[in-house]
Write a protein that holds these residues in place. Sequence first.
Motif, PDB file in Angstrom:
ATOM      1  N   UNK A 100       0.821  -1.204   0.000  1.00 46.61           N
ATOM      2  CA  UNK A 100       0.000   0.000   0.000  1.00 46.61           C
ATOM      3  C   UNK A 100       0.860   1.262   0.000  1.00 46.61           C
ATOM      4  N   UNK A 101       1.936   1.239   0.756  1.00 46.90           N
ATOM      5  CA  UNK A 101       2.826   2.399   0.835  1.00 46.90           C
ATOM      6  C   UNK A 101       3.354   2.792  -0.544  1.00 46.90           C
ATOM      7  N   UNK A 143       1.152   7.477  -6.445  1.00 47.23           N
ATOM      8  CA  UNK A 143       0.163   8.539  -6.678  1.00 47.23           C
ATOM      9  C   UNK A 143       0.716   9.921  -6.349  1.00 47.23           C
ATOM     10  N   UNK A 144       1.574  10.018  -5.346  1.00 51.27           N
ATOM     11  CA  UNK A 144       2.157  11.335  -5.042  1.00 51.27           C
ATOM     12  C   UNK A 144       3.083  11.783  -6.170  1.00 51.27           C
ATOM     13  N   UNK A 178      -2.335  -2.837  -2.881  1.00 51.58           N
ATOM     14  CA  UNK A 178      -1.107  -2.724  -3.664  1.00 51.58           C
ATOM     15  C   UNK A 178      -1.379  -2.516  -5.158  1.00 51.58           C
ATOM     16  N   UNK A 179      -2.629  -2.292  -5.515  1.00 51.48           N
ATOM     17  CA  UNK A 179      -3.004  -2.090  -6.910  1.00 51.48           C
ATOM     18  C   UNK A 179      -3.592  -0.694  -7.076  1.00 51.48           C
ATOM     19  N   UNK A 231       6.475   5.331 -17.196  1.00 53.66           N
ATOM     20  CA  UNK A 231       7.856   5.680 -16.813  1.00 53.66           C
ATOM     21  C   UNK A 231       7.984   5.809 -15.299  1.00 53.66           C
ATOM     22  N   UNK A 232       7.011   6.446 -14.653  1.00 50.24           N
ATOM     23  CA  UNK A 232       7.042   6.571 -13.191  1.00 50.24           C
ATOM     24  C   UNK A 232       7.005   5.206 -12.518  1.00 50.24           C
ATOM     25  N   UNK A 233       6.186   4.316 -13.029  1.00 50.68           N
ATOM     26  CA  UNK A 233       6.030   2.993 -12.410  1.00 50.68           C
ATOM     27  C   UNK A 233       7.318   2.190 -12.462  1.00 50.68           C
ATOM     28  N   UNK A 234       8.180   2.484 -13.422  1.00 56.17           N
ATOM     29  CA  UNK A 234       9.455   1.775 -13.518  1.00 56.17           C
ATOM     30  C   UNK A 234      10.364   2.038 -12.334  1.00 56.17           C
ATOM     31  N   UNK A 235      10.086   3.091 -11.582  1.00 51.93           N
ATOM     32  CA  UNK A 235      10.911   3.440 -10.424  1.00 51.93           C
ATOM     33  C   UNK A 235      10.606   2.554  -9.214  1.00 51.93           C
ATOM     34  N   UNK A 236       9.602   1.703  -9.323  1.00 54.53           N
ATOM     35  CA  UNK A 236       9.178   0.868  -8.192  1.00 54.53           C
ATOM     36  C   UNK A 236       9.477  -0.596  -8.461  1.00 54.53           C
TER      37      UNK A 236
END
Length: 97
Positions: free
Chosen positions: A35-36, A42-43, A63-64, A90-95
């Motif tokens: 969740x974190x 989102x931030x 987590x979704x 692209x942002x999601x690749x950072x996780x």
Amino acid sequence: MVKLNLKDIESSLNELKGWKFENDTLVKDFIFKDFSNSVKFLTMVQPVADSLDHHPDVCIFYNKVRVTLTTHDEGGVTDLDVKLAKKLDELAKLFEY
């Protein structure tokens, strides 16, 4: 901004990983470790969406994160939705997943 036709949307989907075309929208479920990380994602989305003056509909399920993109003024998907989808990928690749 002009609403894309089905052929253009299908072409755009070939460039986007995991996105679907449903009910005149682009939809994707981003899956994170917890969740974190969903909230952190989102931030990071918020300033990108603000910079484009185009804001997604989002819903967090632990987590979704389900993201739905459409240009309401045009009644469907536009180039702006495709552009934002690419930026979110692209942002999601950072996780880590």
